[in-house]
Design an enzyme around this catalytic site. Structure first.
Site, PDB file in Angstrom:
ATOM      1  N   ASP A 215       2.606  14.836   2.031  1.00  0.00           N
ATOM      2  CA  ASP A 215       1.640  15.811   2.176  1.00  0.00           C
ATOM      3  C   ASP A 215       1.280  15.406   3.575  1.00  0.00           C
ATOM      4  O   ASP A 215       0.377  16.325   4.504  1.00  0.00           O
ATOM      5  CB  ASP A 215       0.521  15.850   1.299  1.00  0.00           C
TER       6      ASP A 215
ATOM      7  N   ALA B  66      -4.052  -7.650  -3.596  1.00  0.00           N
ATOM      8  CA  ALA B  66      -3.284  -6.656  -3.793  1.00  0.00           C
ATOM      9  C   ALA B  66      -4.793  -5.732  -3.788  1.00  0.00           C
ATOM     10  O   ALA B  66      -5.760  -5.941  -4.243  1.00  0.00           O
ATOM     11  CB  ALA B  66      -2.759  -6.721  -5.092  1.00  0.00           C
ATOM     12  N   GLY B  67      -4.229  -4.435  -3.599  1.00  0.00           N
ATOM     13  CA  GLY B  67      -5.310  -3.420  -3.882  1.00  0.00           C
ATOM     14  C   GLY B  67      -4.716  -2.094  -4.112  1.00  0.00           C
ATOM     15  O   GLY B  67      -4.075  -1.462  -3.615  1.00  0.00           O
ATOM     16  N   HIS B  68      -4.964  -1.825  -5.320  1.00  0.00           N
ATOM     17  CA  HIS B  68      -4.473  -0.588  -5.844  1.00  0.00           C
ATOM     18  C   HIS B  68      -5.505   0.496  -6.075  1.00  0.00           C
ATOM     19  O   HIS B  68      -6.300   0.241  -6.930  1.00  0.00           O
ATOM     20  CB  HIS B  68      -3.518  -0.639  -7.137  1.00  0.00           C
TER      21      HIS B  68
ATOM     22  N   LYS C 123       2.053   2.028  -5.133  1.00  0.00           N
ATOM     23  CA  LYS C 123       2.538   1.518  -6.400  1.00  0.00           C
ATOM     24  C   LYS C 123       1.929   1.832  -7.724  1.00  0.00           C
ATOM     25  O   LYS C 123       2.627   2.164  -8.565  1.00  0.00           O
ATOM     26  CB  LYS C 123       2.663  -0.174  -6.333  1.00  0.00           C
TER      27      LYS C 123
ATOM     28  N   ASP D 282       0.937  -1.122  -0.033  1.00  0.00           N
ATOM     29  CA  ASP D 282      -0.056  -0.044  -0.145  1.00  0.00           C
ATOM     30  C   ASP D 282       0.762   1.170   0.020  1.00  0.00           C
ATOM     31  O   ASP D 282       0.563   2.427   0.505  1.00  0.00           O
ATOM     32  CB  ASP D 282      -1.015  -0.042   1.277  1.00  0.00           C
TER      33      ASP D 282
ATOM     34  N   THR E  23      -7.602  -1.183   0.926  1.00  0.00           N
ATOM     35  CA  THR E  23      -8.230  -1.150  -0.472  1.00  0.00           C
ATOM     36  C   THR E  23      -9.132  -2.347  -0.644  1.00  0.00           C
ATOM     37  O   THR E  23     -10.109  -2.575  -0.966  1.00  0.00           O
ATOM     38  CB  THR E  23      -7.468  -1.003  -1.659  1.00  0.00           C
TER      39      THR E  23
ATOM     40  N   GLN F 169       1.936  -6.294  -3.281  1.00  0.00           N
ATOM     41  CA  GLN F 169       2.432  -6.658  -2.202  1.00  0.00           C
ATOM     42  C   GLN F 169       3.795  -5.805  -2.119  1.00  0.00           C
ATOM     43  O   GLN F 169       4.108  -4.847  -2.785  1.00  0.00           O
ATOM     44  CB  GLN F 169       2.512  -8.063  -1.672  1.00  0.00           C
TER      45      GLN F 169
ATOM     46  N   ARG G  33      -5.383   0.370   8.709  1.00  0.00           N
ATOM     47  CA  ARG G  33      -4.060  -0.064   8.595  1.00  0.00           C
ATOM     48  C   ARG G  33      -3.247   0.423   9.732  1.00  0.00           C
ATOM     49  O   ARG G  33      -3.454   1.195  10.333  1.00  0.00           O
ATOM     50  CB  ARG G  33      -3.274   0.719   7.504  1.00  0.00           C
TER      51      ARG G  33
HETATM   52  P1  GDP Z   1      -0.669   0.238  -3.742  1.00  0.00           P
HETATM   53  O1  GDP Z   1      -1.187  -1.106  -2.979  1.00  0.00           O
HETATM   54  O2  GDP Z   1       0.934   0.182  -3.381  1.00  0.00           O
HETATM   55  O3  GDP Z   1      -1.140   0.483  -5.054  1.00  0.00           O
HETATM   56  O4  GDP Z   1      -1.441   1.236  -2.691  1.00  0.00           O
HETATM   57  P2  GDP Z   1      -2.701   1.709  -2.541  1.00  0.00           P
HETATM   58  O5  GDP Z   1      -3.379   2.096  -3.595  1.00  0.00           O
HETATM   59  O6  GDP Z   1      -3.270   0.380  -1.703  1.00  0.00           O
HETATM   60  O7  GDP Z   1      -2.796   2.698  -1.150  1.00  0.00           O
HETATM   61  C1  GDP Z   1      -1.982   3.965  -1.665  1.00  0.00           C
HETATM   62  C2  GDP Z   1      -3.205   5.087  -1.400  1.00  0.00           C
HETATM   63  O8  GDP Z   1      -2.431   6.278  -1.281  1.00  0.00           O
HETATM   64  C3  GDP Z   1      -4.342   5.308  -2.654  1.00  0.00           C
HETATM   65  O9  GDP Z   1      -5.320   5.400  -2.036  1.00  0.00           O
HETATM   66  C4  GDP Z   1      -3.409   6.355  -3.281  1.00  0.00           C
HETATM   67  O10 GDP Z   1      -4.460   7.197  -3.994  1.00  0.00           O
HETATM   68  C5  GDP Z   1      -2.905   7.289  -2.182  1.00  0.00           C
HETATM   69  N1  GDP Z   1      -1.836   8.006  -2.563  1.00  0.00           N
HETATM   70  C6  GDP Z   1      -0.615   7.595  -3.520  1.00  0.00           C
HETATM   71  N2  GDP Z   1       0.174   8.614  -3.232  1.00  0.00           N
HETATM   72  C7  GDP Z   1      -0.085   9.761  -2.460  1.00  0.00           C
HETATM   73  C8  GDP Z   1       0.398  10.827  -2.046  1.00  0.00           C
HETATM   74  O11 GDP Z   1       1.473  11.305  -2.297  1.00  0.00           O
HETATM   75  N3  GDP Z   1      -0.473  11.485  -1.105  1.00  0.00           N
HETATM   76  C9  GDP Z   1      -1.641  11.135  -0.707  1.00  0.00           C
HETATM   77  N4  GDP Z   1      -2.223  11.885   0.215  1.00  0.00           N
HETATM   78  N5  GDP Z   1      -1.946   9.902  -1.041  1.00  0.00           N
HETATM   79  C10 GDP Z   1      -1.516   9.269  -2.094  1.00  0.00           C
HETATM   80  P1  IMO Z   2      -0.779  -4.319  -2.243  1.00  0.00           P
HETATM   81  O1  IMO Z   2      -0.451  -4.846  -3.617  1.00  0.00           O
HETATM   82  C1  IMO Z   2      -1.105  -4.586   2.092  1.00  0.00           C
HETATM   83  C2  IMO Z   2      -1.134  -8.951   3.634  1.00  0.00           C
HETATM   84  C3  IMO Z   2      -2.161  -9.365   4.302  1.00  0.00           C
HETATM   85  C4  IMO Z   2      -1.657 -10.413   5.202  1.00  0.00           C
HETATM   86  C5  IMO Z   2      -0.543 -11.004   4.392  1.00  0.00           C
HETATM   87  C6  IMO Z   2      -0.923 -12.168   3.961  1.00  0.00           C
HETATM   88  O2  IMO Z   2      -2.067  -3.414  -2.043  1.00  0.00           O
HETATM   89  O3  IMO Z   2       0.350  -3.278  -1.718  1.00  0.00           O
HETATM   90  P2  IMO Z   2      -2.652 -12.950   1.917  1.00  0.00           P
HETATM   91  O4  IMO Z   2      -4.175 -12.834   1.589  1.00  0.00           O
HETATM   92  O5  IMO Z   2      -1.679 -12.377   0.772  1.00  0.00           O
HETATM   93  O6  IMO Z   2      -2.227 -14.413   2.193  1.00  0.00           O
HETATM   94  O7  IMO Z   2      -2.251 -12.260   3.306  1.00  0.00           O
HETATM   95  O8  IMO Z   2      -0.375 -10.136   3.503  1.00  0.00           O
HETATM   96  N1  IMO Z   2      -1.147  -8.356   2.155  1.00  0.00           N
HETATM   97  C7  IMO Z   2      -1.214  -7.052   2.153  1.00  0.00           C
HETATM   98  N2  IMO Z   2      -1.106  -5.974   2.655  1.00  0.00           N
HETATM   99  N3  IMO Z   2      -1.145  -4.645   0.975  1.00  0.00           N
HETATM  100  C8  IMO Z   2      -1.270  -5.517  -0.106  1.00  0.00           C
HETATM  101  O9  IMO Z   2      -1.234  -5.799  -1.340  1.00  0.00           O
HETATM  102  C9  IMO Z   2      -1.314  -7.024   0.538  1.00  0.00           C
HETATM  103  N4  IMO Z   2      -1.681  -8.131   0.085  1.00  0.00           N
HETATM  104  C10 IMO Z   2      -1.567  -9.012   1.065  1.00  0.00           C
HETATM  105  O10 IMO Z   2      -2.849  -8.344   5.034  1.00  0.00           O
HETATM  106  O11 IMO Z   2      -0.989  -9.687   6.476  1.00  0.00           O
HETATM  107 MG    MG Z   3      -2.860  -1.559  -1.601  1.00  0.00          MG
END
Ligand code: GDP
Ligand code: IMO
Ligand code: MG
Length: 443
Positions: free
Chosen positions: A332, A39-41, A16, A13, A298, A223, A304
């Site tokens: 920020d 994953a959750g993006h 990415k 998270d 996500t 991840q 978190r």
């Molecule tokens: P990922 O799993 O690595 O793709 O990340 P996630 O999407 O799960 O979580 C990142 C969150 O941070 C998302 O809601 C983005 O919109 C937000 N985000 C990313 N970069 C920034 C930033 O520079 N500032 C703020 N405030 N939010 C951001």
């Molecule tokens: P993104 O791509 C954050 C965590 C779960 C748990 C552990 C194992 O959005 O960064 P699983 O279901 O994969 O067997 O769970 O990994 N986890 C994540 N935490 N971001 C993720 O993906 C995750 N994918 C799995 O919360 O602790």
């Molecule tokens: Mg994520």
């Protein structure tokens, strides 16, 4: 420019999707090589907000060919759902390619994920419950079902029967759940044949040919480093290799094909699920980061866990992945803090550790040694150049860069696409290996 990789430096998270977006149309192929719909993006493009789980976030870039390669575990219901949802919003998903060798997540994997977690009680991992671990376990046990099996009904039935023979005993006798029928699973899997037919191919060959044609390939990890099955905080990890090495085995391209490695790192740290997290905050500072950074999963919506930036972890990620550039996100969120602590080393049983301790129990008991940096009160969300940031924010970035083992090339100052400060082009060679901190950018 052969291939570029993006992964997370912390526990996921980090944003990415953000880094993928920065490369935008300069990439021809975007490959998801590990994990599944755990994953959750979240990606914000203009007024539109997209939440993707299985598909790589590069699918949102027009003209790109998205690829799900052999290292991924695919829940076909989720694949169908995400493709339909994106299609309905006008995203062109017709180019998607899926590896014939990718494994599938079926009903029994999802069930087993949930019941084993419940069984673990206090020792649970806190998985996303999507069947990821059980599907990878079957792959390693050589009883998994691959996408290509769906195209040979006889083989598919044999494999499902073999898998269920054992699993049903476990489900019924240990977990007191109902047995799952072979027909139920086979029929469901067969129902996705039409959807998959035009997408399935030898993605290893496809990517190899793309490289030979001079195309640029982006590997997008699910991840992150600290959740990697080999290099993370085992057993509190996911079941795949999210680090750079995973892109090679997970796609069929050789390691030397990857020549830029971008790690995304938050300006603080978060973690979802159980496991060690030395800089975790249990006070109002943690609440502040969670509320201001909107730190809720996500995928599962779970709050978190939040803590301060951990430099030894960033250095570890730089080392394991061979990071060429960091993208620092969510700076920020720190605006308005009086002082910002950064973990520079750990103390374990009275002994200072400058790097991550090798033993997991030491890491569990590691107490962060903090260095504090002065904060800033200004709103930085409009800054687009490094010199437009408050001096204290610049100093914070330069300090993190010195401690983290690679240059910080871009800084997120808000969730929107344009809310970013770019210091170095992510595809440009590293400036003679000289850390950017040595150069004067203050103007
Ligand atoms: P990922 O799993 O690595 O793709 O990340 P996630 O999407 O799960 O979580 C990142 C969150 O941070 C998302 O809601 C983005 O919109 C937000 N985000 C990313 N970069 C920034 C930033 O520079 N500032 C703020 N405030 N939010 C951001
Ligand atoms: P993104 O791509 C954050 C965590 C779960 C748990 C552990 C194992 O959005 O960064 P699983 O279901 O994969 O067997 O769970 O990994 N986890 C994540 N935490 N971001 C993720 O993906 C995750 N994918 C799995 O919360 O602790
Ligand atoms: Mg994520």
């Amino acid at each position: 420019m052969p291939a570029v990789l993006i992964t997370g430096a912390q526990w996921g998270d980090e944003g990415k999707g953000r880094a993928t977006d920065l490369l935008g149309s300069r990439v021809d192929y975007v490959v998801k090589f590990n994990g599944g719909n755990n994953a959750g993006h979240t990606v914000v493009v203009g007024d539109e907000k997209y939440a993707l789980h299985l598909l790589p976030s590069g699918i949102l870039t027009p003209g790109v060919t998205p690829v799900i390669s052999n290292g991924v575990v695919v829940d076909l219901e989720v694949l169908k759902g995400e493709l339909e949802a994106l299609g309905a919003r006008g995203v062109d998903v017709s180019r998607l390619k899926v590896s014939a060798n990718a494994h599938v997540i079926t009903a029994y994997h999802r069930t087993l994920d949930k019941v084993t977690e419940r069984f673990l009680g206090k020792r649970q991992i806190g998985t996303t419950g999507r069947g990821i671990g059980p599907a990878y376990a079957d792959k390693i046990n050589r009883v998994g079902i691959r996408i290509q099996d769906l195209f040979d009904e006889g083989i598919l039935r044999q494999k499902v029967e073999a898998a269920l023979d054992f699993k049903n005993q476990v489900l019924v006798k240990i977990y007191n759940r109902r047995a799952i029928g072979v027909d139920e699973v086979v029929d469901e899997l067969l129902s996705y044949r039409g959807l998959l037919e035009p997408m399935v191919c030898d993605t290893g060959l496809l990517l190899h040919e793309a490289l030979q044609d001079g195309r640029t390939i982006l590997f997008e990890a699910g991840q992150a480093t600290m959740l990697d099955i080999d290099h993370g905080t085992y057993p509190f990890v996911t079941s795949s290799n999210a680090t750079a090495g995973g892109a090679s085995t997970g796609s069929g391209l050789p390691p030397h094909a990857i020549d830029r490695v971008i790690a995304v790192v938050k300006a603080y740290a978060t973690r979802v699920g159980a496991g060690p997290f030395p800089t975790e905050l249990f006070d109002e500072s943690g609440e502040y980061l969670r509320a201001k950074g909107f730190e809720f999963g996500t995928t599962t919506g779970r709050p978190r866990r939040c803590g301060w930036y951990d430099a030894p972890i960033a250095r570890y990620a730089a080392r394991i992945n061979g990071v060429t550039d960091f993208v620092l996100t969510k700076l920020d969120v720190l605006s308005g803090l009086d002082r910002i602590p950064v973990c520079v080393a750990y103390e374990v049983g009275g002994v200072r550790h400058d790097e991550m301790p090798v033993n997991q129990s030491d890491f569990h008991h590691a107490k962060p040694i903090y260095e504090e940096f002065p904060g800033w009160t200004e709103d930085i969300s409009e800054a687009r150049r490094f010199e437009e940031l408050p001096t204290n924010a610049q100093d914070y970035i330069l300090a993190l860069e010195r401690m983290s083992g690679a240059r910080i090339s871009a800084i997120g100052v808000g969730p929107e696409r344009e809310q970013v400060v770019v210091r170095h082009d992510l595809l440009d060679p590293v400036d003679g290996g000289r850390p950017a901190a040595d150069r004067d950018e203050r103007g």
